[in-house]
Design an enzyme around this catalytic site. Structure first.
Site, PDB file in Angstrom:
ATOM      1  N   LEU A   1       0.812  -1.208   0.000  1.00 54.57           N
ATOM      2  CA  LEU A   1       0.000   0.000   0.000  1.00 54.57           C
ATOM      3  C   LEU A   1       0.852   1.268   0.000  1.00 54.57           C
ATOM      4  CD1 LEU A   1      -2.747  -1.168   2.507  1.00 54.57           C
ATOM      5  CD2 LEU A   1      -2.679  -1.423   0.028  1.00 54.57           C
ATOM      6  N   HIS A   2       0.299   2.305  -0.639  1.00 53.67           N
ATOM      7  CA  HIS A   2       0.996   3.580  -0.781  1.00 53.67           C
ATOM      8  C   HIS A   2      -0.020   4.714  -0.664  1.00 53.67           C
ATOM      9  CE1 HIS A   2      -0.704   3.491  -4.816  1.00 53.67           C
ATOM     10  NE2 HIS A   2      -0.092   2.346  -5.050  1.00 53.67           N
TER      11      HIS A   2
ATOM     12  N   ARG B   1       3.847  -1.115  -8.134  1.00 55.48           N
ATOM     13  CA  ARG B   1       4.958  -1.533  -8.997  1.00 55.48           C
ATOM     14  C   ARG B   1       6.101  -0.524  -8.997  1.00 55.48           C
ATOM     15  NH1 ARG B   1       0.563  -3.883 -11.562  1.00 55.48           N
ATOM     16  NH2 ARG B   1       0.867  -6.071 -12.145  1.00 55.48           N
TER      17      ARG B   1
ATOM     18  N   HIS C   1      -3.454   4.392  -2.348  1.00 56.44           N
ATOM     19  CA  HIS C   1      -4.436   3.627  -1.574  1.00 56.44           C
ATOM     20  C   HIS C   1      -4.945   4.460  -0.394  1.00 56.44           C
ATOM     21  CE1 HIS C   1      -1.934   0.253  -3.333  1.00 56.44           C
ATOM     22  NE2 HIS C   1      -3.149  -0.080  -3.718  1.00 56.44           N
TER      23      HIS C   1
ATOM     24  N   GLY D   1      -9.580   3.735  -7.831  1.00 57.03           N
ATOM     25  CA  GLY D   1      -8.875   4.858  -8.440  1.00 57.03           C
ATOM     26  C   GLY D   1      -8.930   4.820  -9.954  1.00 57.03           C
TER      27      GLY D   1
END
Length: 290
Positions: free
Chosen positions: A40-41, A197, A44, A157
């Site tokens: 997660l980043h 990624r 998110h 998103g």
């Protein structure tokens, strides 16, 4: 006297049975759902924050779905950092993190991983021909998670624009009573679309990757002033002028049908979509043109 602080602890459910127990405690709440494949980043986080602001309780799933990978290497190398993800999600105010096993999602003796979906032809363009089976595998896991989580709202998103359009289609087609909430692309300060990624990029590739967004923004200036095919060639050349990047495709599409257009006046709403390789890492992006 001060009222005591109320401390709410997020539940981490690592099995279907644990989740079903946790879900019972949410029966009186409007449940929002953010499905993810982990790693997660901030992209998110933007979805989770919005869900938390709009719903009584939020469930986040963390599951790398094997049926949507047509490249086994991509599946094997996809980043998995569940412990970090748990802390990340809890800090954002989610009620439950659901991290099931493959056996929970696709139990032996069931056909969940064999279902074939009507995707309204929306999988015939863009990513569809280039990633055979990807969108059907995505539909398998999303419908399975919807059936388990039973949310009122689900948040996605626009970076995966084609995926979002397909989800909206089958949710309506299958009669799910779920509101699909579109959320804008989250970007780093340098413009790169946030993606799990991105963690696989070398420092040099990460420095080069924002060139994708800078290049596709030029299409806004070209829209209506030069032929569509010329604009596509120009954007492709711009991206490929960065030695560490290699364009797989650039398309200008009808935002509703996802069909590539050949003329700017062919559709009322147009979007540019692209896929670009930085080494072996495949990055996708898109921008609204009109």
């Amino acid at each position: 006297m001060f009222a005591p602080n109320l401390i709410t602890t997020m539940i981490t459910a690592k099995s279907l049975a644990e989740f079903q127990s946790a879900r019972k405690s949410l029966e009186d709440k409007v449940v929002g759902f953010v499905p993810t494949m982990g790693a997660l980043h901030e992209g998110h986080a933007s979805l989770i924050r919005r869900a938390v602001s709009e719903c009584g309780a939020v469930v986040v799933s963390d599951f790398v779905n094997p049926t949507q990978f047509n490249n086994k290497t991509d599946f094997d190398t996809y980043p998995r950092v569940l412990e970090r993800d748990c802390a990340f999600v809890e800090s954002l105010g989610a009620a439950v993190l659901f991290a099931p096993s493959v056996e929970d999602i696709y139990p032996a003796g069931t056909d969940y991983n064999k279902k074939v979906f009507d995707l309204g032809g929306l999988d015939q363009y863009g990513e569809g021909p280039r990633r055979p089976g990807h969108f059907n595998g995505m539909a398998q896991v999303v419908t399975r998670l919807f059936d388990i989580v039973r949310p009122a709202k689900a948040y996605f998103g626009e970076k995966d624009f084609q995926q979002l359009a397909i989800i909206e289609y089958f949710v309506k087609d299958l009669g799910y009573p779920i509101e699909i909430v579109r959320c804008p692309i989250a970007r780093a300060e340098d413009g790169l679309a946030l993606s799990s990624r991105n963690n696989l990029l070398t420092p040099a590739q990460r420095s080069a990757a924002p060139h994708i967004y800078r290049s596709i923004l030029k299409a806004k200036e070209m829209a209506g002033s030069i032929p569509v095919n010329e604009a596509i060639r120009t954007i492709t050349s711009l991206i490929d002028s960065e030695p560490l990047l290699r364009t797989e495709y650039v398309e200008i599409i009808n935002s509703l049908t996802l069909r590539p257009v050949t003329d700017w006046n062919e559709a009322e709403h147009l979007r540019l979509t692209c896929a670009v390789y930085a080494g072996q890492v495949r990055l996708i992006d898109n921008i609204d043109l009109k």
